[in-house]
Design a protein around this motif. Structure first.
Motif, PDB file in Angstrom:
ATOM      1  N   LEU A 329       0.977  -1.032   0.002  1.00 24.41           N
ATOM      2  CA  LEU A 329       0.027   0.188   0.160  1.00 24.41           C
ATOM      3  C   LEU A 329       0.918   1.354  -0.047  1.00 24.41           C
ATOM      4  O   LEU A 329       1.614   1.979   0.892  1.00 24.41           O
ATOM      5  N   TYR A 330       0.731   1.846  -0.708  1.00 22.54           N
ATOM      6  CA  TYR A 330       1.376   3.416  -1.164  1.00 22.54           C
ATOM      7  C   TYR A 330       0.827   4.084  -1.119  1.00 22.54           C
ATOM      8  O   TYR A 330      -0.005   4.580  -1.482  1.00 22.54           O
ATOM      9  N   PHE A 331       1.735   5.458   0.005  1.00 19.79           N
ATOM     10  CA  PHE A 331       0.695   6.569   0.216  1.00 19.79           C
ATOM     11  C   PHE A 331       1.658   7.391  -0.845  1.00 19.79           C
ATOM     12  O   PHE A 331       2.516   8.256   0.270  1.00 19.79           O
ATOM     13  N   SER A 332       1.252   8.144  -1.480  1.00 16.74           N
ATOM     14  CA  SER A 332       1.839   9.481  -1.867  1.00 16.74           C
ATOM     15  C   SER A 332       0.945  10.472  -3.082  1.00 16.74           C
ATOM     16  O   SER A 332       0.099   9.315  -4.156  1.00 16.74           O
ATOM     17  N   THR A 333       1.386  11.424  -3.282  1.00 15.98           N
ATOM     18  CA  THR A 333       1.033  11.933  -4.136  1.00 15.98           C
ATOM     19  C   THR A 333       1.285  12.102  -6.008  1.00 15.98           C
ATOM     20  O   THR A 333       0.345  12.276  -6.746  1.00 15.98           O
ATOM     21  N   LEU A 334       2.393  11.203  -5.465  1.00 12.57           N
ATOM     22  CA  LEU A 334       2.885  10.885  -7.129  1.00 12.57           C
ATOM     23  C   LEU A 334       3.732  12.424  -8.043  1.00 12.57           C
ATOM     24  O   LEU A 334       3.654  12.161  -8.995  1.00 12.57           O
ATOM     25  N   GLN A 335       3.617  13.247  -7.066  1.00 13.47           N
ATOM     26  CA  GLN A 335       4.423  14.706  -7.253  1.00 13.47           C
ATOM     27  C   GLN A 335       5.787  14.493  -8.266  1.00 13.47           C
ATOM     28  O   GLN A 335       6.324  15.319  -9.032  1.00 13.47           O
ATOM     29  N   GLU A 371      -5.037  32.424 -10.983  1.00 10.32           N
ATOM     30  CA  GLU A 371      -4.996  30.968 -10.350  1.00 10.32           C
ATOM     31  C   GLU A 371      -5.681  29.745 -11.064  1.00 10.32           C
ATOM     32  O   GLU A 371      -5.619  28.723 -10.890  1.00 10.32           O
ATOM     33  N   GLU A 372      -6.676  30.226 -11.667  1.00 14.00           N
ATOM     34  CA  GLU A 372      -7.859  29.148 -11.716  1.00 14.00           C
ATOM     35  C   GLU A 372      -7.384  28.105 -12.932  1.00 14.00           C
ATOM     36  O   GLU A 372      -7.341  27.282 -12.932  1.00 14.00           O
ATOM     37  N   LEU A 373      -6.836  28.344 -13.650  1.00 10.29           N
ATOM     38  CA  LEU A 373      -6.097  28.628 -15.079  1.00 10.29           C
ATOM     39  C   LEU A 373      -5.008  27.562 -14.692  1.00 10.29           C
ATOM     40  O   LEU A 373      -4.475  26.453 -15.612  1.00 10.29           O
ATOM     41  N   ALA A 374      -3.925  28.060 -13.368  1.00  7.04           N
ATOM     42  CA  ALA A 374      -3.162  27.528 -13.218  1.00  7.04           C
ATOM     43  C   ALA A 374      -3.313  26.299 -12.733  1.00  7.04           C
ATOM     44  O   ALA A 374      -2.642  25.580 -12.945  1.00  7.04           O
ATOM     45  N   LEU A 375      -4.741  26.156 -12.285  1.00 10.19           N
ATOM     46  CA  LEU A 375      -5.211  25.186 -11.218  1.00 10.19           C
ATOM     47  C   LEU A 375      -5.582  23.843 -12.589  1.00 10.19           C
ATOM     48  O   LEU A 375      -5.371  23.184 -11.997  1.00 10.19           O
ATOM     49  N   LEU A 380      -4.552  18.277 -14.707  1.00 12.02           N
ATOM     50  CA  LEU A 380      -4.479  17.933 -16.545  1.00 12.02           C
ATOM     51  C   LEU A 380      -2.999  17.777 -15.962  1.00 12.02           C
ATOM     52  O   LEU A 380      -2.721  15.816 -16.670  1.00 12.02           O
ATOM     53  N   LYS A 381      -1.472  17.522 -15.994  1.00  8.98           N
ATOM     54  CA  LYS A 381      -0.405  17.391 -15.512  1.00  8.98           C
ATOM     55  C   LYS A 381      -0.570  16.656 -14.531  1.00  8.98           C
ATOM     56  O   LYS A 381      -0.009  15.213 -15.067  1.00  8.98           O
ATOM     57  N   ARG A 382      -1.511  16.514 -13.792  1.00  5.22           N
ATOM     58  CA  ARG A 382      -1.083  15.450 -12.506  1.00  5.22           C
ATOM     59  C   ARG A 382      -1.594  14.289 -13.046  1.00  5.22           C
ATOM     60  O   ARG A 382      -1.989  12.806 -13.137  1.00  5.22           O
ATOM     61  N   LYS A 383      -3.111  14.225 -13.646  1.00  8.18           N
ATOM     62  CA  LYS A 383      -3.792  13.562 -14.582  1.00  8.18           C
ATOM     63  C   LYS A 383      -2.614  12.343 -15.275  1.00  8.18           C
ATOM     64  O   LYS A 383      -3.012  11.252 -15.432  1.00  8.18           O
ATOM     65  N   ALA A 384      -2.412  12.990 -16.566  1.00  5.10           N
ATOM     66  CA  ALA A 384      -1.179  12.646 -17.749  1.00  5.10           C
ATOM     67  C   ALA A 384      -0.417  11.913 -16.862  1.00  5.10           C
ATOM     68  O   ALA A 384      -0.014  10.499 -16.809  1.00  5.10           O
ATOM     69  N   HIS A 385      -0.189  11.978 -15.180  1.00  8.82           N
ATOM     70  CA  HIS A 385       1.158  11.240 -14.519  1.00  8.82           C
ATOM     71  C   HIS A 385      -0.113   9.453 -14.382  1.00  8.82           C
ATOM     72  O   HIS A 385       0.633   8.861 -14.170  1.00  8.82           O
ATOM     73  N   LEU A 386      -1.096   9.708 -13.603  1.00 10.21           N
ATOM     74  CA  LEU A 386      -1.566   9.052 -13.353  1.00 10.21           C
ATOM     75  C   LEU A 386      -2.141   7.797 -13.915  1.00 10.21           C
ATOM     76  O   LEU A 386      -2.124   6.343 -13.408  1.00 10.21           O
ATOM     77  N   LYS A 387      -2.140   8.547 -14.919  1.00 17.25           N
ATOM     78  CA  LYS A 387      -2.854   7.382 -16.219  1.00 17.25           C
ATOM     79  C   LYS A 387      -0.977   6.568 -16.840  1.00 17.25           C
ATOM     80  O   LYS A 387      -1.590   5.385 -16.641  1.00 17.25           O
TER      81      LYS A 387
END
Length: 414
Positions: A329-335, A371-375, A380-387
């Motif tokens: 069980l790995y607990f990480s944001t994977l950032q 800030e909303e655009l940056a977020l 999107l970058k995070r979703k790509a890494h998780l995929k």
């Protein structure tokens, strides 16, 4: 504990004694003995202060807390018992309150008047935060009414309060099939007398003869054996990525690990813990309540730091400490690339991995359109890494505004 302290002379008292000495010298040098009469009022005031307002302060201090361990967010009532063996007209008490505790009711400073053998109780309430909170002692201050004597002293009295992470009821997000394990109620395959047929594999020395599958042996020309599922349970390794990149959701990360650790305890599952900080902490695989609280204590004190070696730490422990075929069980944001490399390493050694990944942006409220655009771009970058990482394990992307149980249910078929 009891400690006796003597008040010291103040600057005002020292100046008064110096003035009296000057008067005595002047009377002797100039033979003006009537100057001595000027000292009588001062001597009288000094006498009264010395014999009535300079007590030998002997205090007994006791601190009472509800429990040694409390969940973060709970309110703890702290009682400070103070008893004096002598009369003290006015004593200031200042409690040494740890920085991690939030004062919600009462005060940490009090001015008391104590009689001989009188006990007073100071009560205040604090909100507990995760971590070890150390009360080191109490500071006491005293001044006599004439201003001749003073006391400023720190009385050491150590008390420890551990703020444990919040724990919620969560389902088991992993399967035990195909793993090697200790006795318990969850099914996993092993060779021997079992309940349910699982697979056919090649016969190994030491296997009982009755599990030989003669039909498969005749077809393959090799001795084959049946493999059954029996009532066994998986070893689970909890791996917590303490990267500074996870700082925004690190408390959620710890709460998730603690909740699933309780789930393992309730299932009778043996588990180990790797807290991947700059100096890694490894707790070997064990089971039971004592082991659970030991691991919870380490989780309670965990802090994110600049650890860039989690992949190396994981590979080293896989080679030397991890049980074969355990569930990870790995607990990480994977950032970070290092955290993603650690996941690839676990999968490359054949381990089944479930990743609990709190979304570090789920609790952020943008204030401007920029800030909303940056977020949105960061998400999107995070979703790509998780995929990409989904090829190496089951990824549970957790919006921390929702319960962990719901996040697990969205991914795992319960």
């Amino acid at each position: 504990m009891a400690e006796e302290i003597k008040p010291e002379l103040t600057e005002r008292g020292a100046e008064t004694l110096f003035a009296m000495w000057i008067i005595m010298i002047s009377a002797f040098l100039f033979l003006r003995w009537e100057l001595v009469y000027l000292m009588l009022p001062i001597l009288w005031v000094l006498f009264v202060s010395l014999f009535f307002f300079r007590p030998g302060i002997k205090l007994e201090i006791q601190r009472e807390i509800p429990h040694d361990r409390m969940l973060e967010g709970e309110i703890a009532e702290i009682k400070l018992r103070i008893k004096s063996s002598t009369r003290i007209p006015s004593l200031k008490i200042e409690e040494d309150l740890p920085e991690g505790l939030e004062l919600v009711e009462g005060s940490r400073e009090h001015v008391l008047s104590l009689g001989k053998d009188e006990e007073r109780v100071i009560t205040y309430n604090v909100r507990v935060k995760r971590g070890i909170h150390e009360f080191n002692g109490v500071r006491v201050s005293y001044r006599d009414p004439m201003g001749f004597f003073k006391l400023d002293h720190f009385i050491e009295h150590y008390t420890e309060l551990i703020g444990m992470p919040l724990i919620e009821d969560v389902p088991t997000p992993y399967s035990t099939k195909g793993t090697k394990i200790t006795a318990g109620p969850l099914p996993s395959p092993r060779v021997g007398e079992g309940v349910e047929f699982h697979a056919i594999r090649e016969y190994q020395p030491g296997d009982p003869l009755k599990i030989i599958n003669w039909k498969a042996t005749a077809k393959t020309g090799r001795i084959m054996a049946n493999e059954y599922e029996s009532e066994r349970k998986v070893d689970v390794i909890f791996i917590v990525d303490a990267s500074y990149k996870s700082q925004r959701v690190f408390d959620y990360l710890i709460r998730a690990a603690a909740s699933l650790m309780l789930n393992a305890l309730n299932n009778g599952t043996s588990f180990g813990l790797l807290l991947a900080e700059a100096v890694p902490l490894w707790v070997r695989v064990d089971y039971g309540k004592r082991h659970f609280f030991k691991c919870i204590d380490f989780l309670s004190t965990a802090r994110p730091d600049k650890n860039n070696m989690i992949a190396y730490q994981v590979e080293h422990l896989i080679r030397s400490r991890f049980p074969p075929r355990a569930q990870l069980l790995y607990f990480s944001t994977l950032q970070t690339e290092e955290s993603r490399e650690a996941l690839r390493t676990m999968a490359s050694y054949g381990y089944r991995v479930v990743v609990i990944s709190p979304d570090p942006y789920s609790g952020v409220e943008p204030k401007t359109k920029e800030e909303e655009l940056a977020l949105k771009l960061l998400r999107l970058k995070r979703k790509a890494h998780l995929k990409k990482m989904a090829a190496h394990g089951i990824i549970i992307d957790w919006d921390v505004k929702k319960p962990l149980k719901a996040a697990i249910a969205e991914v795992i078929l319960l």
